[in-house]
Design a protein around this motif. Structure first.
Motif, PDB file in Angstrom:
ATOM      1  N   VAL A 207       0.743  -1.562  -0.274  1.00 49.08           N
ATOM      2  CA  VAL A 207       0.347   0.153   0.091  1.00 49.08           C
ATOM      3  C   VAL A 207       0.796   1.165  -0.182  1.00 49.08           C
ATOM      4  O   VAL A 207       1.403   1.638   1.094  1.00 49.08           O
ATOM      5  CB  VAL A 207      -0.665  -0.121   0.880  1.00 49.08           C
ATOM      6  N   ALA A 208       0.941   2.331  -0.721  1.00 55.93           N
ATOM      7  CA  ALA A 208       1.381   3.383  -0.773  1.00 55.93           C
ATOM      8  C   ALA A 208       0.098   4.493  -0.823  1.00 55.93           C
ATOM      9  O   ALA A 208      -1.331   4.000  -1.347  1.00 55.93           O
ATOM     10  CB  ALA A 208       2.009   3.828  -2.163  1.00 55.93           C
ATOM     11  N   ALA A 209       0.437   5.351   0.241  1.00 61.59           N
ATOM     12  CA  ALA A 209      -0.687   6.800  -0.403  1.00 61.59           C
ATOM     13  C   ALA A 209      -0.136   7.982  -0.631  1.00 61.59           C
ATOM     14  O   ALA A 209       0.946   8.538   0.070  1.00 61.59           O
ATOM     15  CB  ALA A 209      -1.347   6.504   1.048  1.00 61.59           C
ATOM     16  N   GLY A 210      -0.447   8.607  -0.875  1.00 65.16           N
ATOM     17  CA  GLY A 210       0.080  10.473  -1.050  1.00 65.16           C
ATOM     18  C   GLY A 210      -1.054  11.182  -2.123  1.00 65.16           C
ATOM     19  O   GLY A 210      -1.533  10.378  -3.077  1.00 65.16           O
ATOM     20  N   ARG A 211      -1.042  12.163  -2.422  1.00 63.26           N
ATOM     21  CA  ARG A 211      -0.961  12.469  -3.910  1.00 63.26           C
ATOM     22  C   ARG A 211      -0.319  12.595  -5.035  1.00 63.26           C
ATOM     23  O   ARG A 211       0.628  11.817  -4.788  1.00 63.26           O
ATOM     24  CB  ARG A 211      -0.623  14.254  -3.284  1.00 63.26           C
ATOM     25  N   LEU A 212      -0.930  12.296  -5.656  1.00 63.06           N
ATOM     26  CA  LEU A 212      -0.073  11.798  -7.199  1.00 63.06           C
ATOM     27  C   LEU A 212       0.003  13.213  -8.209  1.00 63.06           C
ATOM     28  O   LEU A 212      -0.304  13.784  -8.731  1.00 63.06           O
ATOM     29  CB  LEU A 212      -1.461  10.884  -8.026  1.00 63.06           C
ATOM     30  N   SER A 213       0.678  13.850  -7.705  1.00 58.62           N
ATOM     31  CA  SER A 213       1.911  14.205  -8.198  1.00 58.62           C
ATOM     32  C   SER A 213       3.136  14.143  -8.263  1.00 58.62           C
ATOM     33  O   SER A 213       3.746  12.928  -7.819  1.00 58.62           O
ATOM     34  CB  SER A 213       1.774  15.472  -7.081  1.00 58.62           C
ATOM     35  N   ARG A 214       4.074  14.234  -9.323  1.00 58.72           N
ATOM     36  CA  ARG A 214       5.652  14.257  -9.838  1.00 58.72           C
ATOM     37  C   ARG A 214       6.443  13.937  -8.928  1.00 58.72           C
ATOM     38  O   ARG A 214       7.115  13.139  -8.496  1.00 58.72           O
ATOM     39  CB  ARG A 214       5.647  14.870 -11.234  1.00 58.72           C
ATOM     40  N   GLY A 243      -4.544  13.430  -7.957  1.00 65.69           N
ATOM     41  CA  GLY A 243      -4.079  14.551  -7.835  1.00 65.69           C
ATOM     42  C   GLY A 243      -3.579  14.789  -9.274  1.00 65.69           C
ATOM     43  O   GLY A 243      -4.366  13.765 -10.124  1.00 65.69           O
ATOM     44  N   PRO A 244      -3.131  15.663  -9.982  1.00 64.08           N
ATOM     45  CA  PRO A 244      -3.129  15.979 -11.136  1.00 64.08           C
ATOM     46  C   PRO A 244      -2.210  14.886 -12.225  1.00 64.08           C
ATOM     47  O   PRO A 244      -2.352  15.132 -13.260  1.00 64.08           O
ATOM     48  CB  PRO A 244      -2.492  17.338 -11.070  1.00 64.08           C
ATOM     49  N   ASP A 245      -1.519  13.894 -11.404  1.00 65.49           N
ATOM     50  CA  ASP A 245      -0.408  12.897 -12.451  1.00 65.49           C
ATOM     51  C   ASP A 245      -1.338  11.489 -12.491  1.00 65.49           C
ATOM     52  O   ASP A 245      -1.127  10.161 -13.224  1.00 65.49           O
ATOM     53  CB  ASP A 245       0.786  12.440 -11.849  1.00 65.49           C
ATOM     54  N   LYS A 246      -2.647  11.188 -12.312  1.00 69.11           N
ATOM     55  CA  LYS A 246      -3.765   9.596 -12.331  1.00 69.11           C
ATOM     56  C   LYS A 246      -3.877   9.793 -13.716  1.00 69.11           C
ATOM     57  O   LYS A 246      -2.836   8.644 -13.664  1.00 69.11           O
ATOM     58  CB  LYS A 246      -4.781  10.161 -12.268  1.00 69.11           C
ATOM     59  N   ASP A 247      -3.923  10.228 -14.953  1.00 69.52           N
ATOM     60  CA  ASP A 247      -3.664   9.640 -15.801  1.00 69.52           C
ATOM     61  C   ASP A 247      -2.223   9.338 -16.129  1.00 69.52           C
ATOM     62  O   ASP A 247      -2.165   8.570 -17.324  1.00 69.52           O
ATOM     63  CB  ASP A 247      -4.326  11.010 -16.600  1.00 69.52           C
ATOM     64  N   ARG A 248      -0.852   9.422 -16.007  1.00 75.67           N
ATOM     65  CA  ARG A 248       0.399   9.831 -16.820  1.00 75.67           C
ATOM     66  C   ARG A 248       0.303   8.401 -16.260  1.00 75.67           C
ATOM     67  O   ARG A 248       0.984   7.356 -15.921  1.00 75.67           O
ATOM     68  CB  ARG A 248       1.041  10.523 -16.105  1.00 75.67           C
ATOM     69  N   LEU A 249       0.056   8.529 -15.054  1.00 80.60           N
ATOM     70  CA  LEU A 249       0.115   6.959 -14.024  1.00 80.60           C
ATOM     71  C   LEU A 249      -0.575   5.621 -15.391  1.00 80.60           C
ATOM     72  O   LEU A 249      -0.190   4.642 -14.827  1.00 80.60           O
ATOM     73  CB  LEU A 249       0.165   6.932 -12.543  1.00 80.60           C
ATOM     74  N   ARG A 250      -1.566   6.075 -15.040  1.00 83.31           N
ATOM     75  CA  ARG A 250      -2.587   4.905 -15.627  1.00 83.31           C
ATOM     76  C   ARG A 250      -2.151   4.208 -16.616  1.00 83.31           C
ATOM     77  O   ARG A 250      -1.882   2.994 -16.791  1.00 83.31           O
ATOM     78  CB  ARG A 250      -3.813   5.277 -16.084  1.00 83.31           C
ATOM     79  N   ARG A 251      -1.376   5.531 -17.430  1.00 83.97           N
ATOM     80  CA  ARG A 251      -0.945   5.006 -18.892  1.00 83.97           C
ATOM     81  C   ARG A 251       0.780   4.145 -18.988  1.00 83.97           C
ATOM     82  O   ARG A 251       0.896   3.183 -19.469  1.00 83.97           O
ATOM     83  CB  ARG A 251       0.140   6.417 -19.758  1.00 83.97           C
ATOM     84  N   THR A 252       1.240   4.728 -17.164  1.00 83.36           N
ATOM     85  CA  THR A 252       2.630   3.479 -17.353  1.00 83.36           C
ATOM     86  C   THR A 252       1.816   1.927 -16.355  1.00 83.36           C
ATOM     87  O   THR A 252       2.558   1.643 -17.109  1.00 83.36           O
ATOM     88  CB  THR A 252       3.325   3.805 -16.005  1.00 83.36           C
TER      89      THR A 252
END
Length: 682
Positions: A207-214, A243-252
């Motif tokens: 488990v990890a937790a925190g704002r989805l940011s770069r 957070g704003p990085d959600k879509d980029r993480l989904r692509r990863t």
């Protein structure tokens, strides 16, 4: 003594908000405490708040509020007192200047604490005469641009104390900006003891937790987990936050083919019930001013794997004792550390026990005492509030708050935790569950003198959502029960106790936003097909799963796709049997795209488990996730197709002159957590 915290907003989720509430809730035992929120964008805070704390908001930005002020002409004028180099400068205005000034002009606070650079500037300009002025640094010196640091110098020089959350950062501030009249020191954030039991370390979740940011570098964690899952395919990774990085993480995730193993869970509050589902906690930040999630995970009994970034992790984690520190940005090192803890259960348990012990130094009582000592050293408390008792709690309506635990045997335990001894104050108080959709009667359970009620695993709940109420039959008062914490570990492991030759009856407790009411989601399926992994290869989707229920599979299974649920319009794909009740089948997305008759349509997905038998809808219900579509997300299939001559004339006219169309095929869960195949123009 009266203590005033000035914060950007108390109505969201974030480390500064949580840290402020933790400290305020401890201080309010002995002092009068207020939290002044510059903005209010929600009706109620997402974090539960002690009713003894006064909440004050200055500018209302709720779109549907009758006092909505975001379009106020004065709010369109730039601020004259908020630092221009501050990241949130454009959100502040002459209206916020006026509101902060007006609030503190009438304030008799002994201590005023600013919680971000711009608010520290406000504190030094508007705090009442004679108050002790404290600035908090929830980021770090190096995080701020040089322009902001230079602009803040004049404000920091007016403070009585400037408090960072790590000693390493305090040293940098003292070296880079020596201010003889301002005391610079570090006091860590506090984290209370969880209200849920520690992790039993039995699961296979990281488990990890925190704002989805770069700066959190979840891409490094996901890349590392690709190595982990290759060696230990049964393990899963959950990342909680938004957070704003959600879509980029989904692509990863999609690029690495990890959609079956990595879930973006969205925001979770409180976070403790999510930590305790895990066996390991992970953090791959490139920068942390403190690392509150690390302490939260430790207090929940998880060993840690964290990057050794500035500044917090190396001050929180004792490398090799309660966690493992690895270099920043090194996915291979993260993977090796995770696999070390996965493969060495005794070490994992030893570190987990040490984590619980070592995290006690961040208890709110310990941290609050350091702040109280600081206030006294700076001369706070000499006003009319000195020596006075804290304000008495405001009179509260009949509104009990409860915790809920999903037990391993499938039963639920509901415990009233607030107001104190609510069950004792109201003899005969009952837990009443009502079907929200109105399709079933009530379920009634008496509350014992200790405030607990047990819902047995054998009790029948109709399919749908059930609202939990506290009911006082003597007065006729019935109110929706607010949930403080919901421990879903038993729901997560339902598959371990489920008999596959009987139907599905599964009850999952959860908190329903925005009021955070306690709601039970009941799934009842006489016969059910539980979806498992989905594998994408070219334009083909391989779907696996298993049959549950008092039916006998025979022959080879097949998938039946029904356009918009129409039994007369089907696509059939033959599958193979995996063991007694498992199956695997391939959906040819080209075939579904060829049948597209409009711009968009959907196909329901069914399993025919035996020749001649009626098919059964395929879905996903056997876990702790109430809304699957937000968590279990699969990659799109994109197809270039010639435009069909079977299209309606109006569509042909609209598309005339274009030779090809790009078709997107998406496998997803609908509102009832059943699989559908969406097909249409991208």
């Amino acid at each position: 003594m009266k203590i005033s915290f000035l914060i950007h907003t108390i109505y969201g989720i974030g480390g500064t908000i949580r840290a402020t509430l933790n400290l305020a809730e401890e201080l309010v035992d002995r002092h009068e405490v207020e939290i002044v929120s510059a903005f209010r964008h929600r009706d109620i805070p997402l974090f539960p708040t002690d009713p003894r704390i006064s909440l004050v908001h200055l500018v209302d930005t709720r779109p549907k509020s009758p006092t909505y002020e975001k379009d106020d002409p004065v709010h369109q004028e730039p601020s004259e007192h908020f630092p221009r180099s501050e990241a949130r400068y454009k959100e502040y205005s002459r209206l916020t200047d006026e509101r902060v000034r007006a609030h503190y002009e009438g304030s008799d606070a002994d201590v005023v604490i600013g919680t971000r650079p711009g608010l520290v500037a406000y504190v030094t300009q508007f705090a009442p005469e004679g108050a002790v002025l404290i600035g908090q640094e929830h980021m770090t010196h190096n995080h701020h641009k040089p322009e902001l640091r230079e602009e803040m110098r004049q404000y920091l020089d007016r403070l009585d104390a400037f408090v960072t959350v790590s000693e390493g950062d305090a040293e940098v501030w003292r070296e880079q900006m020596p201010l003889p009249d301002t005391r610079m020191l570090s006091i860590p954030n506090s984290v209370p003891e969880p209200v849920v039991a520690p992790s039993d370390l039995e699961g296979n979740l990281i488990v990890a937790a925190g704002r989805l940011s770069r700066e959190k570098r979840y891409d490094v964690l996901i890349t590392a987990f690709a190595t982990v899952v290759e060696a230990r395919p049964e393990w899963r990774l959950r990342i909680c936050g938004w957070g704003p990085d959600k879509d980029r993480l989904r692509r990863t995730i999609d690029r690495l083919g990890l959609h079956n193993s990595v879930q973006l869970m969205g925001p979770r509050s409180p976070i403790e019930p999510e930590w305790v589902k895990g066996a390991i906690a992970a953090s791959t930040s490139r920068h942390e001013s403190f690392g509150m999630t690390l302490v939260e995970a430790m207090r929940c009994g998880l060993p840690l794997v964290s990057t050794d970034c500035d500044y917090g992790p190396r001050e929180i984690i004792k490398d090799g004792e309660d966690g493992l520190l690895v270099p920043v940005g090194d996915a291979d090192a993260v993977a090796a550390a995770l696999l070390r803890l996965i493969d060495d259960e005794p070490l994992r348990r030893e570190m987990a026990a040490a984590a619980i012990r070592n995290a006690r130094r961040y208890d709110p009582g310990v941290v609050a005492k350091r702040y109280a000592d600081l206030f006294a050293e700076l001369g706070a408390g000499s006003s009319q509030h000195a020596g006075t008792a804290p304000a008495a709690p405001r009179t509260q309506p009949f509104a009990p708050v409860a915790d809920c635990v999903a037990e391993a045997d499938g039963s639920l335990t509901v415990t009233v935790v607030a107001p104190q001894a609510a069950a004792l104050k109201h003899p005969g108080l009952r837990l009443v569950c009502t079907h929200i959709e109105g399709h079933a009667g009530e379920r009634v359970y008496p509350l014992r003198p200790d405030g607990t009620a047990v819902i047995p695993a054998a009790d029948e709940f109709a399919d749908g959502h059930w609202m939990c109420h506290a009911d006082d039959p003597r007065t006729g008062r019935r109110v929706q029960l607010t949930a403080r914490a919901v421990d879903q570990r038993g729901s997560l492991r339902v598959a371990e106790r489920l008999r596959t030759d009987s139907g599905v009856r599964h009850l999952v407790p959860h908190r329903r936003a925005p009021q955070q009411h306690l709601v039970l989601r009941s799934w009842v399926r006489p016969v059910h097909v539980e979806a498992a992994d989905v594998v994408l290869s070219g334009h083909r989707l391989t779907l696996t799963g298993r049959l549950v229920g008092p039916v006998e599979p025979s022959g080879e299974p097949s998938l039946v796709l029904r356009r918009r649920g129409d039994v007369n319009d089907e696509l059939v794909f033959h599958g193979t049997r995996e063991g007694t009740r498992g199956f695997s089948a391939v959906i040819d997305c080209e075939a579904a795209a060829e049948r597209l008759e409009g711009e968009h349509e959907y196909w329901e997905i069914w399993l025919r488990y035996a020749p001649g038998e009626d098919p059964v809808r395929i879905g996903r219900v056997l876990d702790d996730v109430v809304r699957k579509s937000d968590v279990f997300v699969y990659p799109d299939v994109l197809l270039h197709k010639q435009r069909s001559l079977l299209l309606a004339r109006r569509v042909l006219r609209k598309l005339r002159g274009q030779d090809q169309r790009l078709i997107k095929v998406t496998l997803a869960y609908n509102a009832t957590n059943r699989l559908v195949l969406h097909v249409g123009d991208r």
